[in-house]
Design an enzyme around this catalytic site. Structure first.
Site, PDB file in Angstrom:
ATOM      1  N   GLU A  95      -6.733 -10.636 -70.504  1.00 10.46           N
ATOM      2  CA  GLU A  95      -6.683  -9.989 -69.263  1.00 10.46           C
ATOM      3  C   GLU A  95      -6.545  -8.711 -68.677  1.00 10.46           C
ATOM      4  O   GLU A  95      -5.604  -8.155 -70.035  1.00 10.46           O
ATOM      5  CB  GLU A  95      -6.246 -11.167 -69.111  1.00 10.46           C
ATOM      6  CG  GLU A  95      -6.026 -12.386 -68.564  1.00 10.46           C
ATOM      7  CD  GLU A  95      -4.554 -13.073 -68.212  1.00 10.46           C
ATOM      8  OE1 GLU A  95      -5.348 -14.157 -67.890  1.00 10.46           O
ATOM      9  OE2 GLU A  95      -3.913 -13.007 -68.435  1.00 10.46           O
ATOM     10  N   CYS A 109      -1.839  -2.725 -66.666  1.00  8.53           N
ATOM     11  CA  CYS A 109      -1.765  -3.230 -68.054  1.00  8.53           C
ATOM     12  C   CYS A 109      -2.061  -4.261 -68.513  1.00  8.53           C
ATOM     13  O   CYS A 109      -3.640  -4.641 -68.059  1.00  8.53           O
ATOM     14  CB  CYS A 109       0.056  -4.187 -67.506  1.00  8.53           C
ATOM     15  SG  CYS A 109       0.671  -5.664 -68.741  1.00  8.53           S
ATOM     16  N   CYS A 116      -1.778 -14.934 -79.145  1.00  5.27           N
ATOM     17  CA  CYS A 116      -0.262 -14.086 -79.111  1.00  5.27           C
ATOM     18  C   CYS A 116       0.264 -14.964 -79.794  1.00  5.27           C
ATOM     19  O   CYS A 116       0.572 -15.958 -80.188  1.00  5.27           O
ATOM     20  CB  CYS A 116       0.374 -13.446 -77.762  1.00  5.27           C
ATOM     21  SG  CYS A 116       2.197 -12.730 -78.558  1.00  5.27           S
ATOM     22  N   CYS A 120       6.437 -16.683 -76.994  1.00  5.16           N
ATOM     23  CA  CYS A 120       7.801 -16.652 -76.281  1.00  5.16           C
ATOM     24  C   CYS A 120       7.869 -17.758 -74.471  1.00  5.16           C
ATOM     25  O   CYS A 120       6.787 -18.579 -74.805  1.00  5.16           O
ATOM     26  CB  CYS A 120       7.616 -14.882 -75.239  1.00  5.16           C
ATOM     27  SG  CYS A 120       7.885 -14.021 -76.314  1.00  5.16           S
ATOM     28  N   CYS A 123       5.946 -17.055 -71.783  1.00  4.51           N
ATOM     29  CA  CYS A 123       5.228 -16.308 -70.860  1.00  4.51           C
ATOM     30  C   CYS A 123       3.849 -18.113 -71.844  1.00  4.51           C
ATOM     31  O   CYS A 123       3.683 -18.337 -72.466  1.00  4.51           O
ATOM     32  CB  CYS A 123       5.011 -15.835 -72.207  1.00  4.51           C
ATOM     33  SG  CYS A 123       3.173 -14.152 -72.597  1.00  4.51           S
ATOM     34  N   GLY A 166      -0.702 -10.091 -75.698  1.00  3.36           N
ATOM     35  CA  GLY A 166      -0.014  -9.927 -77.197  1.00  3.36           C
ATOM     36  C   GLY A 166       0.964  -9.129 -77.643  1.00  3.36           C
ATOM     37  O   GLY A 166       1.158  -8.493 -76.647  1.00  3.36           O
ATOM     38  N   SER A 221      10.875  -5.760 -75.223  1.00  4.68           N
ATOM     39  CA  SER A 221      11.113  -6.914 -74.271  1.00  4.68           C
ATOM     40  C   SER A 221      12.637  -7.299 -74.789  1.00  4.68           C
ATOM     41  O   SER A 221      12.124  -8.621 -76.169  1.00  4.68           O
ATOM     42  CB  SER A 221       9.813  -8.017 -74.759  1.00  4.68           C
ATOM     43  OG  SER A 221       8.793  -7.265 -73.637  1.00  4.68           O
ATOM     44  N   LEU A 222      13.712  -7.689 -74.003  1.00  2.00           N
ATOM     45  CA  LEU A 222      14.783  -7.776 -74.650  1.00  2.00           C
ATOM     46  C   LEU A 222      15.418  -9.943 -73.395  1.00  2.00           C
ATOM     47  O   LEU A 222      15.270 -10.227 -74.660  1.00  2.00           O
ATOM     48  CB  LEU A 222      15.977  -7.196 -74.451  1.00  2.00           C
ATOM     49  CG  LEU A 222      17.313  -7.231 -74.826  1.00  2.00           C
ATOM     50  CD1 LEU A 222      17.577  -6.835 -76.393  1.00  2.00           C
ATOM     51  CD2 LEU A 222      18.493  -5.914 -74.326  1.00  2.00           C
ATOM     52  N   HIS A 223      15.444  -9.140 -72.539  1.00  2.00           N
ATOM     53  CA  HIS A 223      15.387 -10.381 -72.188  1.00  2.00           C
ATOM     54  C   HIS A 223      17.094 -11.524 -72.533  1.00  2.00           C
ATOM     55  O   HIS A 223      17.130 -12.578 -71.655  1.00  2.00           O
ATOM     56  CB  HIS A 223      14.158 -11.613 -72.424  1.00  2.00           C
ATOM     57  CG  HIS A 223      12.770 -11.476 -71.789  1.00  2.00           C
ATOM     58  ND1 HIS A 223      12.888  -9.683 -71.087  1.00  2.00           N
ATOM     59  CD2 HIS A 223      11.292 -11.178 -72.864  1.00  2.00           C
ATOM     60  CE1 HIS A 223      11.208  -9.323 -71.000  1.00  2.00           C
ATOM     61  NE2 HIS A 223      10.627  -9.624 -71.919  1.00  2.00           N
ATOM     62  N   ASN A 297       7.904 -15.001 -63.499  1.00  5.43           N
ATOM     63  CA  ASN A 297       6.817 -15.371 -62.285  1.00  5.43           C
ATOM     64  C   ASN A 297       6.436 -16.725 -63.041  1.00  5.43           C
ATOM     65  O   ASN A 297       6.331 -17.223 -63.780  1.00  5.43           O
ATOM     66  CB  ASN A 297       5.546 -13.904 -62.522  1.00  5.43           C
ATOM     67  CG  ASN A 297       4.887 -14.072 -61.106  1.00  5.43           C
ATOM     68  OD1 ASN A 297       4.463 -14.726 -60.454  1.00  5.43           O
ATOM     69  ND2 ASN A 297       3.993 -13.278 -61.537  1.00  5.43           N
ATOM     70  N   CYS A 340       1.202 -13.027 -67.723  1.00  8.79           N
ATOM     71  CA  CYS A 340       0.289 -13.140 -68.591  1.00  8.79           C
ATOM     72  C   CYS A 340      -0.267 -14.529 -68.729  1.00  8.79           C
ATOM     73  O   CYS A 340       0.399 -15.244 -69.163  1.00  8.79           O
ATOM     74  CB  CYS A 340       0.957 -12.436 -69.527  1.00  8.79           C
ATOM     75  SG  CYS A 340       1.093 -10.420 -70.085  1.00  8.79           S
TER      76      CYS A 340
END
Length: 350
Positions: A95, A109, A116, A120, A123, A166, A221-223, A297, A340
């Site tokens: 994508e 993007c 991947c 996560c 995701c 990925g 990408s901390l989160h 999302n 994603c």
């Protein structure tokens, strides 16, 4: 003999292909002409490249492919964003997303892998597992196809984020090649400063990326602000914890006009409180940082929820008061499969 993807070559590499071909040599200036057709006119049919001699057009047709990837599907949002599903010659899908920003600015993007390895928990890409890396040409074509489909002139500046499917640092060679080709002045001319690599935080590879000194921007990408929660969200944190990532970020070469971006996915009840905001300020102390708050999302089957607008804005206000640059990423594509992996999953299960 399998054909080479024409979108996999820098102009210098294409010159070498032409002038060092053992069967028939072609002058170097032909590479610039080919680049003009591919990246200015968005022409992928070699037979239509009229200012090339017939012999060269036949050579290109016999030895190279310009259609190793096709747009299989797309979904358009009411906000102008578009999710693209690409299909490869080996019948795999990945994508990319076209985002319309403010003031006629565009962000693409891009994916770097099919699937991947990182896994996560929030995701959807992780659900499908890892299939393979994308080639340089498969990555570059995302930009060409979107620009062509959106009727965006080749000289129109756009921003590139390697933030799709990925982990870009797990496919660094292809990502490096893509950056070089996208920044070619006779091609799409997208400066490395307009290209951002977003990583889940593979500390040794952040160091490797820094050593390459490509001139790109870095996003982490901390989160989460503590290792327990981050490990729950991102299992890779077991190998490379928050402190290991921060240590590498402190030495990463950044354009003096830019900041290291820290992506922070806001999840209701997990990491959206002011205690987390306080810890984030302390964690990023003395780093030229910018925090990008992202609304989760939602997608089918997820255990996580989207936080309230009030909570996210209170989080941002706290960071700003403490002197930390912070923005809220405007949610895009909520009415389409914009998260994603969503469109790929939908296609796989149709």
């Amino acid at each position: 003999m399998s054909k080479k993807n024409i979108y996999s070559f820098t102009q210098e590499e294409l010159i070498k292909e032409l002038v060092e071909n053992p069967i028939k040599q072609f002058p170097s200036f032909r590479a610039k002409q080919i680049y003009h057709w591919l990246y200015t006119k968005y022409e992928d049919d070699f037979s239509k490249m009229e200012n090339l001699p017939k012999e060269l057009r036949e050579f290109l047709k016999d030895n190279y492919t310009s259609n190793a990837v096709e747009i299989a599907r797309k979904e358009e949002s009411s906000d102008g964003s578009v999710k693209y599903l690409f299909k490869t010659l080996d019948n795999l899908t990945y994508e990319a997303v076209f985002l319309k920003m403010k003031e006629d600015k565009f962000t693409f993007c891009l994916s770097s892998q099919i699937g991947c390895k990182v896994g996560c928990s929030f995701c959807l890409t992780a659900k499908g597992g890892f299939v393979r890396n994308l080639s340089i040409g498969e990555m570059v074509y995302q930009v060409v196809a979107i620009k062509k489909d959106q009727n965006i002139p080749s000289n129109k500046a756009v921003n590139i984020v390697y933030m799709g499917m990925g982990e870009p640092l797990d496919n660094l060679e292809s990502v490096k090649g893509c950056i070089s080709i996208l920044s070619e002045l006779d091609g799409l001319s997208i400066s490395a400063r307009r290209q951002t690599i977003s990583t889940s935080g593979i500390a040794p590879k952040i160091k490797k990326l820094g050593a390459l000194n490509l001139g790109v921007q870095l996003a982490i990408s901390l989160h989460a602000v503590d290792d327990k929660l981050r490990t729950e969200l991102m299992p890779i944190n077991k190998a490379y914890n928050i402190q290991a990532i921060i240590d590498e970020v402190r030495t990463f070469p950044i354009d003096s006009r830019k900041h290291v971006m820290f992506e922070y996915l806001m999840i209701d009840g997990l990491n959206d409180g002011l205690e987390s905001a306080k810890k984030l300020v302390a964690l990023l102390n003395k780093i030229k940082a910018k925090v990008n708050l992202i609304y989760f999302n939602p997608h089918e089957g997820s255990i996580y929820k989207r936080p309230s607008k009030e909570k996210v804005e209170a989080f941002r206000e706290f960071l700003l008061k403490k002197g930390l640059l912070c923005t809220i990423r405007e949610s895009k594509g909520l009415d389409i499969s914009a998260a994603c992996g969503q469109l790929r999953e939908k296609e796989l299960h149709n």
